[in-house]
Design a protein around this motif. Structure first.
Motif, PDB file in Angstrom:
ATOM      1  N   ARG A  11      -3.627  -3.685  -4.612  1.00  0.00           N
ATOM      2  CA  ARG A  11      -4.625  -2.869  -5.528  1.00  0.00           C
ATOM      3  C   ARG A  11      -4.626  -1.305  -4.752  1.00  0.00           C
ATOM      4  NH1 ARG A  11      -4.307  -6.411  -8.245  1.00  0.00           N
ATOM      5  NH2 ARG A  11      -6.035  -7.896  -8.968  1.00  0.00           N
ATOM      6  N   ARG A  12      -4.398  -1.489  -3.471  1.00  0.00           N
ATOM      7  CA  ARG A  12      -4.081   0.151  -2.935  1.00  0.00           C
ATOM      8  C   ARG A  12      -2.573   0.605  -2.937  1.00  0.00           C
ATOM      9  NH1 ARG A  12      -6.421   1.186   2.811  1.00  0.00           N
ATOM     10  NH2 ARG A  12      -4.774   0.064   3.405  1.00  0.00           N
ATOM     11  N   ASP A  45       0.714  -1.089  -0.041  1.00  0.00           N
ATOM     12  CA  ASP A  45      -0.086   0.141  -0.010  1.00  0.00           C
ATOM     13  C   ASP A  45       0.823   1.239   0.074  1.00  0.00           C
ATOM     14  OD1 ASP A  45      -2.156  -1.813   0.206  1.00  0.00           O
ATOM     15  OD2 ASP A  45      -2.547  -1.271   2.310  1.00  0.00           O
ATOM     16  N   LYS A  49      -9.661   1.806  -9.500  1.00  0.00           N
ATOM     17  CA  LYS A  49     -10.890   2.276  -9.588  1.00  0.00           C
ATOM     18  C   LYS A  49     -10.719   3.683  -9.822  1.00  0.00           C
ATOM     19  CE  LYS A  49     -13.133  -0.537  -5.891  1.00  0.00           C
ATOM     20  NZ  LYS A  49     -13.865  -1.142  -6.873  1.00  0.00           N
ATOM     21  N   ARG A  54      -7.321   3.271  -4.427  1.00  0.00           N
ATOM     22  CA  ARG A  54      -7.676   2.094  -4.886  1.00  0.00           C
ATOM     23  C   ARG A  54      -7.303   2.381  -6.532  1.00  0.00           C
ATOM     24  NH1 ARG A  54     -10.928  -2.348  -3.737  1.00  0.00           N
ATOM     25  NH2 ARG A  54     -10.492  -2.861  -5.972  1.00  0.00           N
ATOM     26  N   GLY A 102     -10.288   6.016  -1.430  1.00  0.00           N
ATOM     27  CA  GLY A 102      -8.952   5.817  -0.729  1.00  0.00           C
ATOM     28  C   GLY A 102      -8.981   7.250   0.479  1.00  0.00           C
TER      29      GLY A 102
END
Length: 276
Positions: A197-198, A165, A241, A238, A223
């Motif tokens: 993904r983060r 992250d 997204k 993210r 986020g």
């Protein structure tokens, strides 16, 4: 330019014949007794979440580390637990030493280059009496935000984020070749399966005193961001997204996202290397 006091950081000195072995076995990066080698490190839970993070460097027959003050006691207790019968001395220096930051190298105290980005300057650890005239400021925070580096404390709480992250996998802060360290299994799986993904991004255009630190796209959370300096902050978002980094909102304010210069990931794609 003087040394800036980082009052929210606590220094540690770890020494002894088994110190390298212990630290290499429990922290995320490779650990070596080299004076010119400084690493970004994390201590993880068995589930791979970050308990503490900071810099580790070698000087004067010992390793010098720093962590956020909110996790200093937990880090101290966890390291003593992992020590077992190893010949290692673990000293928490919250009373005797201070942590500082300088944009340029200095002869004061223990000086280590921050390896996370070229513009990150130097971490200083010095005796409290030497640091008596250091003053707090936003120089270090501004430099790390501009570089897209998130820190535990100002940007996210303990046991909330994985190393991926923060982009630690792309900043030489994780050794994917060494044997098992605490949380290694989860981190390795995220790396090899490409499930991160983060990722960190730099937010610009933030107004003062927002009630929320949530970022949204079309009304949906993507986020959160942390400490704000001069309208900028580091966010953990993210990225899968976010197709348009200019179509992001903080509260009711449109903001813009940008990726750090070192990032090997892209908006609208999974969080692994963009050239995989």
């Amino acid at each position: 330019m003087g040394i800036e006091l980082r009052a929210d950081r606590v220094a540690f000195r770890i020494s002894g014949p088994d110190a390298t072995h212990l630290l290499h076995d429990v922290l995320t990066p490779p650990v070596k007794e080299e004076a010119d080698l400084t690493r970004w490190f994390a201590l993880l839970t068995p589930q791979g979440k970050i308990i503490a993070e900071g810099l580790i460097g070698w000087a004067g027959d010992a390793y010098w580390l720093d962590v956020h003050k909110s996790v200093a006691e937990a880090f101290f207790k966890r390291m003593k637990m992992y020590r077992l019968r190893a010949k290692v001395e673990i000293e928490m220096l919250n009373e005797s030493h201070r942590v500082g930051w300088s944009a340029i190298q200095t002869e004061t105290g223990i000086c280590h280059k921050d390896p996370r980005a070229n513009e990150m300057g130097f971490r200083i650890i010095a005796a409290a009496e030497i640091a008596a005239d250091w003053a707090e400021g936003t120089g270090q925070a501004g430099a790390r935000i501009a570089a897209g580096i998130a820190e535990l404390g100002p940007d996210f709480p303990t046991e909330d984020a994985f190393p991926h992250d923060l982009g630690m996998d792309q900043r030489d802060a994780i050794d994917f070749k060494k044997g098992c360290y605490v949380g290694q299994e989860v981190v390795s799986r995220m790396q090899h399966r490409g499930t991160a993904r983060r990722r960190p991004a730099i937010v610009s255009g933030l107004p003062e005193n927002l009630d929320s630190q949530t970022l949204t796209v079309d009304g949906k959370s993507v986020g959160t961001f942390g400490q704000v300096v001069a309208g900028q902050a580091v966010a953990i978002v993210r990225i899968d997204k976010i197709d348009d980094p200019e179509n992001v909102v903080a509260g009711d304010t449109p903001v813009t996202l940008a990726l750090p210069e070192w990032a090997r990931y892209a908006f609208g794609s999974p969080g692994g290397d963009s050239d995989d």
